[in-house]
Structure formats: C-alpha cells, structure tokens
Design an enzyme around this catalytic site. Structure first.
Site, PDB file in Angstrom:
ATOM      1  CD  GLU A  38      -3.075   0.699   0.259  1.00 28.94           C
ATOM      2  OE1 GLU A  38      -3.833   1.622   0.231  1.00 28.94           O
ATOM      3  OE2 GLU A  38      -2.998  -0.038  -0.601  1.00 28.94           O
ATOM      4  CE  LYS A  43      -1.555  -0.013  -3.508  1.00 33.18           C
ATOM      5  NZ  LYS A  43      -1.825  -1.431  -3.979  1.00 33.18           N
ATOM      6  CB  SER A  65      -7.131  -0.402   1.713  1.00 30.95           C
ATOM      7  OG  SER A  65      -5.821  -0.158   2.241  1.00 30.95           O
ATOM      8  CG  HIS A  86     -10.674  -2.541  -0.538  1.00 32.31           C
ATOM      9  ND1 HIS A  86     -11.152  -1.753   0.517  1.00 32.31           N
ATOM     10  CD2 HIS A  86      -9.709  -3.234  -0.067  1.00 32.31           C
ATOM     11  CE1 HIS A  86     -10.412  -2.034   1.523  1.00 32.31           C
ATOM     12  NE2 HIS A  86      -9.552  -2.838   1.349  1.00 32.31           N
ATOM     13  CG  ASN A  89      -6.834  -9.681   5.008  1.00 30.46           C
ATOM     14  OD1 ASN A  89      -6.634 -10.591   4.347  1.00 30.46           O
ATOM     15  ND2 ASN A  89      -6.020  -9.243   5.849  1.00 30.46           N
ATOM     16  CG  ASN A 136      -9.672   0.733   5.230  1.00 27.77           C
ATOM     17  OD1 ASN A 136      -9.741   0.084   6.330  1.00 27.77           O
ATOM     18  ND2 ASN A 136      -9.310   0.210   4.166  1.00 27.77           N
TER      19      ASN A 136
END
Length: 241
Positions: A38, A43, A65, A86, A89, A136
């Site tokens: 992340e 990315k 995320s 997304h 998990n 999140n």
C-alpha cells in the site's frame, strides 16, 4: 454441495491457476487486479508498466484500501478502464468488495468489474474516489482512536478490545484487528486520510507511529500491540548417568 464436490471444484480451480514472475505474460488478460504493498509511488509505477503491456481493452483494477484511483489512472493512457476493486481481508472468507470509481472510470468498466466480483460470490458496495473509501473511512479512525485510548492510559489493551467485542458485538477488538491488518497498513491509511481530507481528527496516534517505527507491525512480525511469537521453552538439562 457435498465435501467431495467442493474438493473437486477446488482442485479444478487450482488447476486453472498459473504463476508467473513476468509482467509481460499478462498481455492477454481481460482484467488485471493489482494487490501490491500500500504505497502510492509503487502502485503508480506498476500501473505505468501494466498500461504498456496490457491489451488496449483490458481493465486495470487496484486492490488499494485507501489510495486515489484517479491518481493511479492518471499515469495510464486508459483512465476510463481503471477502477478500484478492494477485497476485504481475508478474501476467501470476507463477502464484501468495494468497487471504487475514479474521476473517469466508465460505466462499462464499472459494470464489468461489479459482475466479476459477483461471479466470485461477493457483495459489492460502490464508493466514490475519496480517501479511505467507505470501510476504511469509518474503520481506521476507530482503530486510531483505540490507540489513543491506550496511549492516554484510559484502559489496558485487553479491556479496550473486550469492551468493543462485547459492547458493540464486534468479532475482534480494534487493537487485535489492527495487528491482523498490519500496523504499517493502518498507519499508511491514516496518513492518506489525514493528507487527503485535511482534518486534524485523522492525525495518526503517536503510539501507532511508535509501534511501526519499532517494527511492531502485528501478526506478520510476531509482535504488534500483542505478542504472537512463541517463547521457547527452557532447555532441560540432560540427566547425568
């Protein structure tokens, strides 16, 4: 489905998987789902490479995320075909997938991605491209507040987690959950929220920052808020003959 049928289906699925270390082998894929660490710079670099390799009709999806899909799309020549996908998990257990539309994501890309997630047996929620998305944006400030609660001595880690589990019917306490997610990931998301939304209420707890600086990243390192490493048993002296 019987256990034998499930086993056969699992074996069949595994037989269709192919591993590769070369991005070039993804040239014929219809959709590529990125799930690296992340970090936005990493990315963006990967999306730039994938854009050159993937066929022109391919969708590039990110499992991020919290990072902006619009900014990831901006390094490609196909912003209409970039989207957030997304998975919660752990993905084999969790039923939810957040689908995030960037500023230019097309309806065709959204519909194809949503249909794919549903083929996986997932429930889809759609978020606009704002820091943290849905889950999140709500979850990480709660975890961060749990760290503040521990940092200021309001309660022990055990009482914080027990209070949230039994008082709000959460399956895991927020500190236990942070260890499961990874404290470095939690900190990264809080930084995205703080920077992206510009509100001091999203400032990471000093205790969370300290734990990450110390390498206490959670279960994956064997220690976070809690310790998971097995303490070796003392060696018993051999009997003398």
């Amino acid at each position: 489905m019987s256990s034998l049928e499930q086993e056969a289906a699992g074996s069949s699925a595994l037989g269709r998987l192919r591993c590769t270390k070369s991005l070039e082998e993804l040239h014929s894929a219809d959709i590529i789902i990125e799930a690296i660490a992340e970090y936005e710079d990493a990315k963006r670099k990967l999306f730039l490479e994938l854009d050159k390799i993937a066929k022109s009709s391919a969708i590039l999806a990110s499992n991020t995320s919290s990072i902006s899909i619009t900014r990831l799309a901006s390094v490609t020549s196909r912003p209409l075909q970039v989207i957030g996908m997304h998975f919660m998990n752990p993905p084999p257990i969790m039923k939810l997938v957040e689908v995030i539309r960037g500023a230019d994501t097309s309806d065709e890309t959204f519909n194809a991605t949503k249909a794919l997630a549903e083929r996986f047996g997932k429930t889809v929620v759609c978020s606009q491209d704002y820091s943290g998305f849905i889950v999140n944006r709500i979850l990480m400030p709660m975890i961060n507040e749990a760290f503040f609660t521990l940092y200021t001595g309001v309660a022990t880690k055990e009482d914080i987690d027990t209070g949230m589990k039994l008082g709000t019917n959460h399956p895991m306490g927020p500190l236990e959950l942070a260890d499961f997610i990874g404290l470095d990931v939690c900190l990264s998301i809080m930084k995205v929220l703080h920077t992206g939304l510009g509100d001091s209420k999203y400032a990471p707890s000093p205790l969370l920052v300290q734990y990450v600086d110390a390498g206490r990243l959670g279960r994956k390192r064997g220690i976070g808020v809690y310790e998971y490493r097995k303490v070796p048993e003392p060696v018993k002296p051999s009997p003398r003959l």
